[in-house]
Design a protein around this motif. Structure first.
Motif, mmCIF file in Angstrom:
data_model
loop_
_atom_site.group_PDB
_atom_site.id
_atom_site.type_symbol
_atom_site.label_atom_id
_atom_site.label_comp_id
_atom_site.label_asym_id
_atom_site.label_seq_id
_atom_site.Cartn_x
_atom_site.Cartn_y
_atom_site.Cartn_z
ATOM 1 N N UNK A 5 0.669 -1.101 0.015
ATOM 2 C CA UNK A 5 0.215 0.060 -0.118
ATOM 3 C C UNK A 5 1.012 1.200 -0.207
ATOM 4 N N UNK A 6 0.726 2.102 -1.058
ATOM 5 C CA UNK A 6 1.830 3.193 -1.098
ATOM 6 C C UNK A 6 1.578 4.326 -0.420
ATOM 7 N N UNK A 7 0.277 4.314 0.105
ATOM 8 C CA UNK A 7 -0.492 5.205 0.755
ATOM 9 C C UNK A 7 -0.216 5.006 2.277
ATOM 10 N N UNK A 8 -0.040 3.942 2.889
ATOM 11 C CA UNK A 8 -0.396 3.695 4.265
ATOM 12 C C UNK A 8 0.247 4.656 5.338
ATOM 13 N N UNK A 9 1.471 4.844 4.892
ATOM 14 C CA UNK A 9 2.179 5.710 5.947
ATOM 15 C C UNK A 9 2.600 7.135 5.572
ATOM 16 N N UNK A 10 1.728 7.770 4.720
ATOM 17 C CA UNK A 10 1.705 9.112 4.117
ATOM 18 C C UNK A 10 0.784 9.847 5.001
ATOM 19 N N UNK A 11 1.218 11.020 5.225
ATOM 20 C CA UNK A 11 0.283 11.967 5.816
ATOM 21 C C UNK A 11 -0.094 13.046 5.074
ATOM 22 N N UNK A 12 -1.395 13.675 5.333
ATOM 23 C CA UNK A 12 -1.821 14.592 4.347
ATOM 24 C C UNK A 12 -1.023 15.858 4.121
ATOM 25 N N UNK A 13 -0.778 16.307 3.127
ATOM 26 C CA UNK A 13 -0.017 17.748 2.707
ATOM 27 C C UNK A 13 -1.197 18.379 1.954
ATOM 28 N N UNK A 14 -0.718 19.793 2.255
ATOM 29 C CA UNK A 14 -1.464 20.864 1.522
ATOM 30 C C UNK A 14 -0.895 20.808 0.008
ATOM 31 N N UNK A 15 -1.885 20.881 -0.657
ATOM 32 C CA UNK A 15 -1.885 20.433 -2.251
ATOM 33 C C UNK A 15 -2.256 21.666 -2.999
#
Length: 240
Positions: A5-15
């Motif tokens: 899962x490429x998103x599992x350890x990601x945190x939201x960022x301002x886009x």
């Protein structure tokens, strides 16, 4: 089971983000879209796109979920679309792929109450077109929403293209229906320069297959006090 899962350890960022008074208290608020980016840094695809509004007076942040919350290049624009003197929030997300559609929303946040003014899904359902090939190298495009009919002359197309559709006398070999897309461009415009924005929504009209583009229906949408309605409509024809 989560190793791939490429998103599992990601945190939201301002886009995407902008400052403006969206709640009507006279102070600038910070409005931003957050999203989770792919672990693959070469991919612009993002998920869990969320609208966030930070109150300029209290710094309180309200998060608003979007029904369609994944795609490419999410962006927002602040402008007064309703004429009440308070900025509204326009959001646009690219679908990616050959369809090149956009997922679009407009929100009001007057008195700190989030109200959805525009939803691309509703718009696409209400604005579909009938595309019919006619004899003598013509295509009829009908807009049930406005009652308008547009006639496109395709006689300038290549002989190979036309020979697949028409007999030598210009009559159709068989009935052919074209196709229409949902919104593929969603732009704020101030047509009458009065400080209140309209929206131009583009929809691709195609012939026998998606890449066989005939032109774009361009609807200019204006707020009527209750909803966005079509104020002006054009067919922009692709040149030969």
């Amino acid at each position: 089971m989560f190793m791939n899962n490429p998103y599992r350890n990601s945190q939201p960022e301002v886009v995407s983000g902008a400052y403006g008074d969206v709640n009507g208290d006279g102070m600038a608020d910070y409005v931003f879209l957050s999203a989770i980016k792919s672990a693959d840094l070469s991919s612009p695809y993002v998920e869990q796109i969320t609208l966030n509004i930070q109150d300029g007076a209290t710094n309180f942040v309200q998060a608003i979920s979007l029904e369609t919350n994944a795609g490419y290049q999410p962006s927002l624009y602040l402008g007064d679309f309703t004429g009440d003197g308070i900025m509204d929030i326009l959001i646009s997300i690219d679908s990616g792929g050959s369809g090149a559609l956009t997922y679009d929303y407009v929100y009001s946040y007057v008195n700190n109450q989030a109200v959805k003014l525009f939803d691309y899904n509703d718009y696409n359902r209400q604005n579909q077109y009938t595309v019919t090939y006619l004899d003598q190298y013509k295509v009829s495009i009908q807009s049930p929403a406005t009652g308008q009919t547009y006639l496109v002359d395709i006689s300038g197309r290549s002989p190979d293209y036309l020979s697949q559709i028409y007999h030598v006398d210009g009559t159709l070999k068989k009935p052919i229906q074209g196709m229409d897309d949902g919104v593929s461009g969603f732009y704020p415009v101030d047509m009458d320069r009065n400080g209140v924005y309209e929206i131009q929504a583009f929809q691709l009209i195609s012939g026998r297959y998606h890449a066989d583009g005939l032109g774009y229906i361009i609807n200019t949408l204006q707020w009527n006090g209750r909803k966005f309605v079509i104020w002006q409509q054009w067919l922009a024809i692709l040149g030969n």
